[in-house]
Design an enzyme around this catalytic site. Sequence first.
Site, PDB file in Angstrom:
ATOM      1  N   CYS A  36       0.866  -1.191   0.000  1.00 58.32           N
ATOM      2  CA  CYS A  36       0.000   0.000   0.000  1.00 58.32           C
ATOM      3  C   CYS A  36       0.895   1.230   0.000  1.00 58.32           C
ATOM      4  O   CYS A  36       2.061   1.158  -0.410  1.00 58.32           O
ATOM      5  CB  CYS A  36      -0.971  -0.028   1.175  1.00 58.32           C
ATOM      6  SG  CYS A  36      -0.194  -0.027   2.808  1.00 58.32           S
ATOM      7  N   ASN A  49       2.256   1.339   4.436  1.00 57.38           N
ATOM      8  CA  ASN A  49       2.560   0.057   5.116  1.00 57.38           C
ATOM      9  C   ASN A  49       2.183   0.104   6.604  1.00 57.38           C
ATOM     10  O   ASN A  49       2.821  -0.551   7.429  1.00 57.38           O
ATOM     11  CB  ASN A  49       4.035  -0.340   4.928  1.00 57.38           C
ATOM     12  CG  ASN A  49       4.351  -1.793   5.328  1.00 57.38           C
ATOM     13  OD1 ASN A  49       5.470  -2.103   5.709  1.00 57.38           O
ATOM     14  ND2 ASN A  49       3.394  -2.684   5.243  1.00 57.38           N
ATOM     15  N   CYS A  68      -1.581   0.738   7.349  1.00 59.21           N
ATOM     16  CA  CYS A  68      -3.029   0.497   7.435  1.00 59.21           C
ATOM     17  C   CYS A  68      -3.454  -0.743   6.663  1.00 59.21           C
ATOM     18  O   CYS A  68      -3.792  -1.772   7.235  1.00 59.21           O
ATOM     19  CB  CYS A  68      -3.811   1.709   6.932  1.00 59.21           C
ATOM     20  SG  CYS A  68      -3.582   3.198   7.929  1.00 59.21           S
ATOM     21  N   ARG A  69      -3.442  -0.650   5.323  1.00 53.79           N
ATOM     22  CA  ARG A  69      -4.018  -1.725   4.510  1.00 53.79           C
ATOM     23  C   ARG A  69      -3.121  -2.938   4.353  1.00 53.79           C
ATOM     24  O   ARG A  69      -3.556  -4.081   4.560  1.00 53.79           O
ATOM     25  CB  ARG A  69      -4.382  -1.186   3.115  1.00 53.79           C
ATOM     26  CG  ARG A  69      -5.516  -0.194   3.124  1.00 53.79           C
ATOM     27  CD  ARG A  69      -5.616   0.580   1.825  1.00 53.79           C
ATOM     28  NE  ARG A  69      -4.504   1.512   1.677  1.00 53.79           N
ATOM     29  CZ  ARG A  69      -4.293   2.292   0.627  1.00 53.79           C
ATOM     30  NH1 ARG A  69      -5.119   2.203  -0.403  1.00 53.79           N
ATOM     31  NH2 ARG A  69      -3.293   3.125   0.594  1.00 53.79           N
ATOM     32  N   SER A  70      -1.862  -2.730   3.939  1.00 52.53           N
ATOM     33  CA  SER A  70      -1.029  -3.908   3.632  1.00 52.53           C
ATOM     34  C   SER A  70      -0.689  -4.751   4.856  1.00 52.53           C
ATOM     35  O   SER A  70      -0.593  -5.981   4.723  1.00 52.53           O
ATOM     36  CB  SER A  70       0.223  -3.530   2.829  1.00 52.53           C
ATOM     37  OG  SER A  70       1.060  -2.641   3.516  1.00 52.53           O
ATOM     38  N   ASP A  94      -8.139   3.832   0.785  1.00 50.12           N
ATOM     39  CA  ASP A  94      -7.234   4.224   1.862  1.00 50.12           C
ATOM     40  C   ASP A  94      -8.059   4.624   3.089  1.00 50.12           C
ATOM     41  O   ASP A  94      -8.810   5.594   3.035  1.00 50.12           O
ATOM     42  CB  ASP A  94      -6.401   5.409   1.375  1.00 50.12           C
ATOM     43  CG  ASP A  94      -5.384   5.880   2.391  1.00 50.12           C
ATOM     44  OD1 ASP A  94      -5.405   5.379   3.533  1.00 50.12           O
ATOM     45  OD2 ASP A  94      -4.579   6.751   2.044  1.00 50.12           O
TER      46      ASP A  94
HETATM   47  P1  4NP Z   1      -1.843   2.735   4.034  1.00 56.37           P
HETATM   48  O1  4NP Z   1      -2.521   4.058   4.641  1.00 56.37           O
HETATM   49  O2  4NP Z   1      -1.259   3.085   2.713  1.00 56.37           O
HETATM   50  O3  4NP Z   1      -2.993   1.780   3.938  1.00 56.37           O
HETATM   51  O4  4NP Z   1      -0.809   2.272   5.052  1.00 56.37           O
HETATM   52  C1  4NP Z   1      -1.837   5.251   4.765  1.00 56.37           C
HETATM   53  C2  4NP Z   1      -0.955   5.429   5.796  1.00 56.37           C
HETATM   54  C3  4NP Z   1      -0.298   6.630   5.952  1.00 56.37           C
HETATM   55  C4  4NP Z   1      -0.516   7.649   5.052  1.00 56.37           C
HETATM   56  C5  4NP Z   1      -1.393   7.469   4.003  1.00 56.37           C
HETATM   57  C6  4NP Z   1      -2.058   6.266   3.856  1.00 56.37           C
HETATM   58  N1  4NP Z   1       0.144   8.874   5.227  1.00 56.37           N
HETATM   59  O5  4NP Z   1      -0.124   9.811   4.444  1.00 56.37           O
HETATM   60  O6  4NP Z   1       0.975   9.015   6.150  1.00 56.37           O
END
Ligand code: 4NP
Length: 154
Positions: free
Chosen positions: A10, A13, A15-17, A125
Amino acid sequence: METPAVLFVCLGNICRSPLAEAAFRKAAQDAGIDVEIDSAGTAGYHIGSPPDPRSVEEAANHGIDISGYAGRQLSAQDFDRFTHIFAMDHQNLKNIEALRPAGSTTHVSLLMDLVPGREGAAIADPYYDGEEQFEATWEDVDAAAQALAGRLKG
Ligand code: 4NP
């Protein structure tokens, strides 16, 4: 057959992955599949960080402890290590392909391409959303994890 090695990717790294990694670790274990599993982010914002507390809680709701996972950034070397890389959304898919070394045969696709009827879909997201969005994320990544385990078990 070569032992499969699967990487979930993602943006951050956190939230989703990590949830995809957790769901697939469980699905692979339940199915008795020998497979290497990891996750990474295309961005470097959260290198070394544990997953978002909302992801830790969502995984715990499904009996899985991901509090010890640590964020890392995708690198070109991952194309040597992994047979399959699954992107959570279209922007990540583009950024993964941009890192592909010449000659790499690693299979790269959207994670939801694994789920019949959800091909081409992104996993939204959840970072700026509420906890209920993390439950929706879990439902998506778990559906894909089950489909992938079924496919690898073949
Ligand atoms: P992820 O979510 O890609 O599912 O881990 C996010 C985590 C952090 C951020 C964006 C999306 N960020 O902008 O810090």
